[in-house]
Design a protein around this motif. Structure first.
Motif, PDB file in Angstrom:
ATOM      1  N   TYR A   1      48.776  26.117  34.904  1.00  0.00           N
ATOM      2  CA  TYR A   1      48.077  27.047  34.024  1.00  0.00           C
ATOM      3  C   TYR A   1      48.558  27.531  32.802  1.00  0.00           C
ATOM      4  N   GLU A   2      48.016  27.711  31.741  1.00  0.00           N
ATOM      5  CA  GLU A   2      48.713  28.203  30.726  1.00  0.00           C
ATOM      6  C   GLU A   2      48.054  29.630  30.093  1.00  0.00           C
ATOM      7  N   LYS A   3      48.819  30.157  29.292  1.00  0.00           N
ATOM      8  CA  LYS A   3      48.220  31.627  29.114  1.00  0.00           C
ATOM      9  C   LYS A   3      46.813  31.521  28.280  1.00  0.00           C
ATOM     10  N   PRO A   4      45.945  32.421  28.463  1.00  0.00           N
ATOM     11  CA  PRO A   4      46.312  33.807  29.209  1.00  0.00           C
ATOM     12  C   PRO A   4      46.047  34.078  30.772  1.00  0.00           C
ATOM     13  N   GLU A   5      45.769  32.679  31.503  1.00  0.00           N
ATOM     14  CA  GLU A   5      45.796  32.582  32.837  1.00  0.00           C
ATOM     15  C   GLU A   5      46.676  33.273  33.555  1.00  0.00           C
ATOM     16  N   THR A   6      46.547  34.155  34.595  1.00  0.00           N
ATOM     17  CA  THR A   6      47.436  34.661  35.481  1.00  0.00           C
ATOM     18  C   THR A   6      47.184  34.636  36.933  1.00  0.00           C
ATOM     19  N   THR A   7      48.226  34.869  37.684  1.00  0.00           N
ATOM     20  CA  THR A   7      48.043  34.501  39.235  1.00  0.00           C
ATOM     21  C   THR A   7      47.638  35.957  39.822  1.00  0.00           C
ATOM     22  N   ASN A   8      46.746  36.175  40.486  1.00  0.00           N
ATOM     23  CA  ASN A   8      46.187  37.538  40.854  1.00  0.00           C
ATOM     24  C   ASN A   8      45.709  37.572  42.311  1.00  0.00           C
ATOM     25  N   LEU A   9      46.232  38.603  42.882  1.00  0.00           N
ATOM     26  CA  LEU A   9      46.014  38.766  44.386  1.00  0.00           C
ATOM     27  C   LEU A   9      45.458  40.002  44.716  1.00  0.00           C
ATOM     28  N   LYS A  10      44.204  40.015  45.431  1.00  0.00           N
ATOM     29  CA  LYS A  10      43.357  41.196  45.774  1.00  0.00           C
ATOM     30  C   LYS A  10      43.448  41.493  47.205  1.00  0.00           C
ATOM     31  N   ILE A  11      44.040  42.533  47.602  1.00  0.00           N
ATOM     32  CA  ILE A  11      44.480  42.660  49.194  1.00  0.00           C
ATOM     33  C   ILE A  11      43.564  43.813  49.597  1.00  0.00           C
ATOM     34  N   THR A  12      43.060  43.645  50.899  1.00  0.00           N
ATOM     35  CA  THR A  12      42.703  44.966  51.852  1.00  0.00           C
ATOM     36  C   THR A  12      43.036  44.808  53.105  1.00  0.00           C
ATOM     37  N   ALA A  13      43.448  45.903  53.558  1.00  0.00           N
ATOM     38  CA  ALA A  13      44.004  45.836  55.123  1.00  0.00           C
ATOM     39  C   ALA A  13      43.921  47.192  55.473  1.00  0.00           C
ATOM     40  N   ASP A  14      44.280  47.192  56.861  1.00  0.00           N
ATOM     41  CA  ASP A  14      44.382  48.719  57.484  1.00  0.00           C
ATOM     42  C   ASP A  14      46.112  48.701  57.929  1.00  0.00           C
ATOM     43  N   PHE A  15      46.647  49.747  57.306  1.00  0.00           N
ATOM     44  CA  PHE A  15      48.143  49.848  57.591  1.00  0.00           C
ATOM     45  C   PHE A  15      48.365  50.716  58.710  1.00  0.00           C
ATOM     46  N   MET A  16      49.219  50.276  59.735  1.00  0.00           N
ATOM     47  CA  MET A  16      49.554  50.950  60.974  1.00  0.00           C
ATOM     48  C   MET A  16      48.357  51.241  61.651  1.00  0.00           C
ATOM     49  N   ASP A  17      47.636  50.304  61.750  1.00  0.00           N
ATOM     50  CA  ASP A  17      46.204  50.374  62.517  1.00  0.00           C
ATOM     51  C   ASP A  17      45.271  50.836  61.835  1.00  0.00           C
ATOM     52  N   ASN A  18      45.128  52.062  61.197  1.00  0.00           N
ATOM     53  CA  ASN A  18      43.851  52.607  60.689  1.00  0.00           C
ATOM     54  C   ASN A  18      44.156  53.425  59.527  1.00  0.00           C
ATOM     55  N   THR A  19      45.127  53.110  58.504  1.00  0.00           N
ATOM     56  CA  THR A  19      45.184  53.690  57.327  1.00  0.00           C
ATOM     57  C   THR A  19      44.739  52.531  56.057  1.00  0.00           C
ATOM     58  N   PRO A  20      43.457  52.827  55.707  1.00  0.00           N
ATOM     59  CA  PRO A  20      43.060  52.074  54.481  1.00  0.00           C
ATOM     60  C   PRO A  20      43.947  51.620  53.468  1.00  0.00           C
ATOM     61  N   PHE A  21      44.193  50.275  53.299  1.00  0.00           N
ATOM     62  CA  PHE A  21      45.239  49.669  52.017  1.00  0.00           C
ATOM     63  C   PHE A  21      44.680  48.983  51.340  1.00  0.00           C
ATOM     64  N   THR A  22      44.707  48.990  49.905  1.00  0.00           N
ATOM     65  CA  THR A  22      44.058  48.024  48.812  1.00  0.00           C
ATOM     66  C   THR A  22      45.246  47.985  47.989  1.00  0.00           C
ATOM     67  N   ALA A  23      45.484  46.638  47.513  1.00  0.00           N
ATOM     68  CA  ALA A  23      46.303  46.521  46.510  1.00  0.00           C
ATOM     69  C   ALA A  23      45.803  45.228  45.706  1.00  0.00           C
ATOM     70  N   PHE A  24      46.423  45.380  44.256  1.00  0.00           N
ATOM     71  CA  PHE A  24      46.268  44.248  43.321  1.00  0.00           C
ATOM     72  C   PHE A  24      47.620  43.956  42.766  1.00  0.00           C
ATOM     73  N   TRP A  25      47.831  42.572  42.760  1.00  0.00           N
ATOM     74  CA  TRP A  25      49.189  42.049  42.434  1.00  0.00           C
ATOM     75  C   TRP A  25      48.837  41.046  41.258  1.00  0.00           C
ATOM     76  N   SER A  26      49.581  41.134  40.046  1.00  0.00           N
ATOM     77  CA  SER A  26      49.277  40.057  39.208  1.00  0.00           C
ATOM     78  C   SER A  26      50.802  39.555  38.330  1.00  0.00           C
ATOM     79  N   PHE A  27      50.824  38.260  38.200  1.00  0.00           N
ATOM     80  CA  PHE A  27      51.908  38.010  37.416  1.00  0.00           C
ATOM     81  C   PHE A  27      51.482  36.564  36.703  1.00  0.00           C
ATOM     82  N   ASP A  28      52.423  36.319  35.826  1.00  0.00           N
ATOM     83  CA  ASP A  28      52.296  34.928  34.853  1.00  0.00           C
ATOM     84  C   ASP A  28      53.338  34.144  35.252  1.00  0.00           C
ATOM     85  N   VAL A  29      52.918  33.040  35.865  1.00  0.00           N
ATOM     86  CA  VAL A  29      53.955  31.721  36.317  1.00  0.00           C
ATOM     87  C   VAL A  29      54.936  31.595  34.946  1.00  0.00           C
ATOM     88  N   ASN A  30      54.398  31.410  33.728  1.00  0.00           N
ATOM     89  CA  ASN A  30      55.004  31.051  32.551  1.00  0.00           C
ATOM     90  C   ASN A  30      56.031  32.267  31.896  1.00  0.00           C
TER      91      ASN A  30
END
Length: 515
Positions: free
Chosen positions: A358-387
């Motif tokens: 991919y070329e700019k302005p495309e980026t790699t994006n991660l959207k994550i949801t989970a329960d941390f240590m069994d029952n703590t809600p956790f959400t995250a967004f992670w983004s970076f540009d390979v180039n």
């Protein structure tokens, strides 16, 4: 009339007899020629044998039963490839195309129950072999369909654990095949329209420490599905620690299924490429264990942007999806115990643009949801540009209510720290690159206490605990909707992983806020 009728009957019978005799004769001649070709025209380093050859000139087909082929090196005569086929059948050879279209056209080729064993360490590399044009095709070969049924394949290498790859029940079908002098010099020496494959069992040694197994898989219409996939370290945790001289993770990964949609691969300008619209991982369970008592590995650990950027091939995955995953991370820091753990359950993630094309302005994006240590809600967004050569990234997270003593399974054995209290809500943003990161955090917490344990971990060091709690704010504020905020910087240790970088960034901000 009777005489004329008789003459006609005799003529028909004579023609029929001539046809039968001619067909039998041609079959015998072709059979002899084929046998002579197998015995005399194949290279001397190929040892061949067969039980019987059947030629049917009228139907344009031939069959070879119980055929075997052994390939050895030309210089030292070491045997490295062994092939056995119960039956090879070539059906519907077009004489018309051979005579008038100047091509060899075959409708079907079928191989039944082949067994293949290949010893890669025995193969002698011939430096004098030219890289192109090693085979000349007399006439273009067109095959409507090739079917290989119920194959047993094994690849071995020279080591104590010698099996490199093993599969049984492998069946492959290729349609629309063409081979000519243009295709034969390519990395993939044939052209084809479609392919199918399936297998019951697959084993792959992916390295000196890990093995990959798949219960069964199927590929059809450019879609692949793998069932019951496992990737595991073949040694126990203690055995691995004894064998390695530098720090290395112990893995145990299982996948209910892995799907890859709309696969495309090949070579462009002599560079391999692989593409997919969607990769789906269903119910992955990953357990990672690290023994920190083993010496650190001083190698530079690249961030994910650089890892994708530096791949030796072109990778394009539009979307990757993880459903209902579990991750457990254990770390051993003290010799007197096997360490502590943290975990994520009910993990779901979508990742877009897993690619180095991919070329700019495309980026790699991660959207994550989970329960941390069994029952703590956790959400995250992670983004970076390979180039981005600086490997700039942005990591945002939102952590729900966490009872502090949930962390004690990790902090007590590893850090000799016991936590009490509660964090009600935590937000943080890490803006980083390959060198450093700035973390903005705000947190709401209450009744927070830290107990420092003695070195043996069996009791409280009351003096140090009292000193520590003087400097730690027990509450963010009395009201639950109020937060303490802070910003901190962290410098990356490039010999550590990205997750170590995220952790020290969060720790720096948390320390600044609470103390």
């Amino acid at each position: 009339m009777e005489k004329g009728f008789k003459n006609s009957v005799y003529a028909i019978l004579a023609i029929g007899a001539l046809f039968i005799i001619g067909t039998i004769s041609i079959n015998i001649v072709l059979k002899n020629k084929l046998e002579n070709f197998i015995q005399e025209r194949l290279p001397d380093n190929m040892i061949r044998a067969f039980e019987d050859i059947t030629v049917e000139t009228f139907g344009g087909s031939l069959s070879v039963t119980n055929a075997s082929l052994i390939i050895k090196n030309k210089n030292n005569n070491i045997e490295h490839t062994f092939i056995n086929v119960e039956k090879l059948k070539i059906s519907d050879i077009s004489y018309w195309d051979y005579l008038f279209n100047d091509e060899i056209h075959i409708e079907n080729i079928t191989l039944e129950n082949p067994t293949i064993a290949y010893y890669k360490d025995r193969v002698e590399k011939n430096k004098d072999t030219p890289s192109n044009g090693i085979i000349s095709i007399y006439k273009p070969i067109v095959i409507d369909r090739i079917k290989i049924n119920n194959t047993k394949l094994a690849i071995y290498e020279k080591s104590k654990d010698s099996t490199n790859l093993y599969t049984k029940g492998l069946s492959v079908e290729l349609d629309g095949i063409r081979i000519d002098n243009n295709t034969i010099i390519r990395k993939i020496p044939i052209e084809y329209d479609t392919y199918k494959a399936k297998s019951d069992t697959v084993f792959v040694k992916v390295g000196p420490y890990e093995n990959l197994t798949v219960r069964d898989f199927s590929i059809a219409n450019r879609n692949a599905r793998f069932e019951k996939l496992t990737l595991k370290t073949k040694y126990s945790k203690k055995e691995l620690s004894r064998l390695i001289t530098k720090e290395r993770d112990h893995y145990d990964l299982t996948l209910q299924s892995l799907s890859i949609d709309n696969i495309d691969f090949g070579f462009e300008s002599n560079r391999f490429f692989a593409k997919s619209d969607m990769v789906s991982l269903v119910a992955p369970i990953l357990e990672v264990y690290r023994d920190k008592l083993v010496a650190d590995d001083p190698k530079i650990k690249p961030l994910y942007g650089r890892m994708l950027r530096d791949l030796p091939f072109e990778l394009t995955v539009d979307s990757l999806k993880i459903t209902n995953g579990k991750i457990k991370y254990e770390e051993r820091v003290k010799s007197e115990n096997m360490g502590g753990s943290i975990n994520f359950v009910e993990l779901n993630a979508t990742i877009s643009n897993v690619s180095n094309t991919y070329e700019k302005p495309e980026t790699t994006n991660l959207k994550i949801t989970a329960d941390f240590m069994d029952n703590t809600p956790f959400t995250a967004f992670w983004s970076f540009d390979v180039n981005n050569k600086n490997d700039a990234f942005l990591f945002k997270a939102n952590v729900g209510a966490l009872v502090a003593d949930k962390m004690n399974s990790f902090t007590e054995p590893n850090l000799k720290v016991k936590l009490e209290g509660r964090t009600n809500k935590t937000y943080f943003t890490i803006d980083g690159n390959n060198e450093n990161a700035t973390t903005d955090m705000k947190i709401n917490y209450s009744n927070f206490d830290v107990t420092l344990l003695r070195k043996d971990g069996k009791g409280e060091d009351k003096f140090l605990s009292a000193i520590t709690n003087i400097f730690i704010s027990k509450n963010s504020k009395n009201k639950e909707d109020n937060f303490k905020e802070g910003t901190a910087e962290a410098t990356r240790d490039k010999t550590k992983s990205i997750f170590n970088f995220l952790w020290i960034s969060v720790k720096a901000a948390l320390t600044k806020i609470m103390i």
